[in-house]
Scaffold this active site. Sequence first.
Site, PDB file in Angstrom:
ATOM      1  N   CYS A 168       0.821  -1.214   0.000  1.00  0.00           N
ATOM      2  CA  CYS A 168       0.000   0.000   0.000  1.00  0.00           C
ATOM      3  C   CYS A 168       0.848   1.254   0.000  1.00  0.00           C
ATOM      4  CB  CYS A 168      -0.834   0.091   1.274  1.00  0.00           C
ATOM      5  SG  CYS A 168      -2.094  -1.113   1.385  1.00  0.00           S
TER       6      CYS A 168
ATOM      7  N   ARG B  28     -12.033   0.302  -6.497  1.00  0.00           N
ATOM      8  CA  ARG B  28     -11.653   0.115  -5.093  1.00  0.00           C
ATOM      9  C   ARG B  28     -11.054   1.410  -4.541  1.00  0.00           C
ATOM     10  NH1 ARG B  28      -7.841  -2.015  -1.328  1.00  0.00           N
ATOM     11  NH2 ARG B  28      -8.831  -3.574  -0.008  1.00  0.00           N
TER      12      ARG B  28
HETATM   13  P1  XMP Z   1      -0.444  -7.245   3.463  1.00  0.00           P
HETATM   14  O1  XMP Z   1       0.309  -6.339   4.403  1.00  0.00           O
HETATM   15  O2  XMP Z   1      -0.917  -8.473   4.133  1.00  0.00           O
HETATM   16  O3  XMP Z   1      -1.748  -6.403   3.068  1.00  0.00           O
HETATM   17  O4  XMP Z   1       0.336  -7.505   2.219  1.00  0.00           O
HETATM   18  C1  XMP Z   1      -2.765  -6.907   2.251  1.00  0.00           C
HETATM   19  C2  XMP Z   1      -3.935  -5.939   2.204  1.00  0.00           C
HETATM   20  O5  XMP Z   1      -3.566  -4.697   1.603  1.00  0.00           O
HETATM   21  C3  XMP Z   1      -4.729  -4.093   0.998  1.00  0.00           C
HETATM   22  N1  XMP Z   1      -4.362  -3.697  -0.365  1.00  0.00           N
HETATM   23  C4  XMP Z   1      -4.019  -2.457  -0.724  1.00  0.00           C
HETATM   24  N2  XMP Z   1      -4.035  -1.298  -0.049  1.00  0.00           N
HETATM   25  N3  XMP Z   1      -3.213  -0.175  -1.958  1.00  0.00           N
HETATM   26  C5  XMP Z   1      -3.654  -0.136  -0.674  1.00  0.00           C
HETATM   27  O6  XMP Z   1      -3.704   0.948  -0.075  1.00  0.00           O
HETATM   28  C6  XMP Z   1      -3.177  -1.302  -2.710  1.00  0.00           C
HETATM   29  O7  XMP Z   1      -2.774  -1.284  -3.874  1.00  0.00           O
HETATM   30  C7  XMP Z   1      -3.617  -2.499  -2.065  1.00  0.00           C
HETATM   31  N4  XMP Z   1      -3.773  -3.762  -2.500  1.00  0.00           N
HETATM   32  C8  XMP Z   1      -4.234  -4.471  -1.441  1.00  0.00           C
HETATM   33  C9  XMP Z   1      -5.825  -5.116   1.031  1.00  0.00           C
HETATM   34  O8  XMP Z   1      -6.724  -4.743   2.050  1.00  0.00           O
HETATM   35  C10 XMP Z   1      -5.094  -6.412   1.349  1.00  0.00           C
HETATM   36  O9  XMP Z   1      -5.897  -7.371   1.983  1.00  0.00           O
END
Ligand code: XMP
Length: 502
Positions: A313, A415
């Site tokens: 993120c 999203r």
């Molecule tokens: P981890 O830390 O487990 O996080 O890799 C996975 C979660 O991150 C969210 N997610 C995103 N959040 N930009 C964001 O701000 C993105 O591009 C993105 N892609 C995923 C999502 O909630 C996921 O479960």
Amino acid sequence: MSTNPGFDGLPAKFAQLGLTYDDVLLLPGASDVIPSEVDTTTRITRNISARLPLLSSAMDTVTESRMAIAMARQGGVGVLHRNLSIEDQAAQVDLVKRSEAGMVSNPVTCPPTATIGDVEELCARYRISGTPVVDENGILLGIVTNRDTRFETDPSRPVLDVMTRMPLITAPVGVSKDEALRLLSTNKIEKLPIIDTDGRLTGLITVKDFTKIMEFPFATKDPHGRLVVGAAVGVGEESYKRAMTLVEAGVDFVVVDTAHGHSGGVLEMVARIKRETSVDVVGGNIATRAGAQALVDAGADGVKVGVGPGSICTTRVVAGVGAPQVTAIYEASLACRPAGVPVIGDGGLQYSGDIPKAIVAGADSVMLGSLLAGCEESPGELMFINGKQFKSYRGMGSLAAMQTRGDKKSYSKDRYGLQDVGSDDDLVPQGVEGQVPYRGPLASVAHQLVGGLQAGMGYAGATSIAELQENGQLIRITAAGLKESHPHDIQMTVEAPNYSRR
Ligand code: XMP
């Protein structure tokens, strides 16, 4: 602006301290608890429980049907991503729901006119070893399995020529589990068609389902004995259609999955799906008590917490928005707990020890992206870089996930509220693309994650998730405390299965 003092004497504008996983540790408590004996059963939504408090992220490098099947078999749950067409996502739900069952109530079948090639294609698609053959009225004519086709060289031959014809060993509607197992074993067959009094096929019981029950005794199952699966949807009319199609395909819960769940579109979507269906609905993501309360009030059966904690993120740096995850989970739980709505802590977990921390903060389960993206079952090919194996992992708000590639449309933009951006050049991403080390099969990754959680529960003296939530105590640490937490003053020579420096 109020001048009332906020946290630590600061103005009210800075009223809160935000803490995340690396800021806290779980205090050891008096304990006679043996880690291997704890019960990690939890609620994922109001009506769905799982043996493990683990969900796999709805991301296109984490959860498609293969990961969802593996997660449910281990006792967790997968949430299918939504960066694909409605039909393709519904087909993924179907694959999970068909993967194992007490009884398949609408088995894959073929007509007698189908060719051997057609059947082989069906079997490959659904990962099955054969199908019943039925006429246009659904009357069972025979069964074709790989035993019938193994030595056939002409794929255009009709199935009618090679199938094993009726009379077959069958069972009547309502046959008991024990009787079905007896029929399968005494007749040394692998598939038991269920037929009504007119000879019409109404179901199929396979020996695979019995062996899977023994192999995965803690699998997350629905009341029909099928694996549980969730699926992500967005907001708006198209997403509503998506949700209805997923429900039709048999999804157990839908997740209204956006970067900003405390918004009209999400609340309306949650309320609308709740009004029109009986499926459980999770809403998210939020990072405040007010956001959680709004979702609870809209009727959500689960609240997903996390604005910007994810490893991929960039929301917090691009938009300057978010709340450190442990505080966000705690705040959300203040709204959810009294309403009996489970909290899912989504993103930001780096090690197994972050799972008990999330639970003590107020989560009922956690959602994992980077910790699972390196599994064998996650989508994507293995990459070799300098002799080491990696798998790709990307944010759903990364340019790659939001771009239209050839005729491959992206369904990820909304999203991040970017559905109205026409040109890919104008996209403002909130995520990055990268890679994570290959970790092998989910079963061994889950074993380490659950082992860490169990150890944490043992230290805290908690025999259940509820006890951990209730009695667990966190201590805030300093940068020096964090440094002390990790291996230090040593050069690591061997990689542990549950630890590597990030
Ligand atoms: P981890 O830390 O487990 O996080 O890799 C996975 C979660 O991150 C969210 N997610 C995103 N959040 N930009 C964001 O701000 C993105 O591009 C993105 N892609 C995923 C999502 O909630 C996921 O479960």
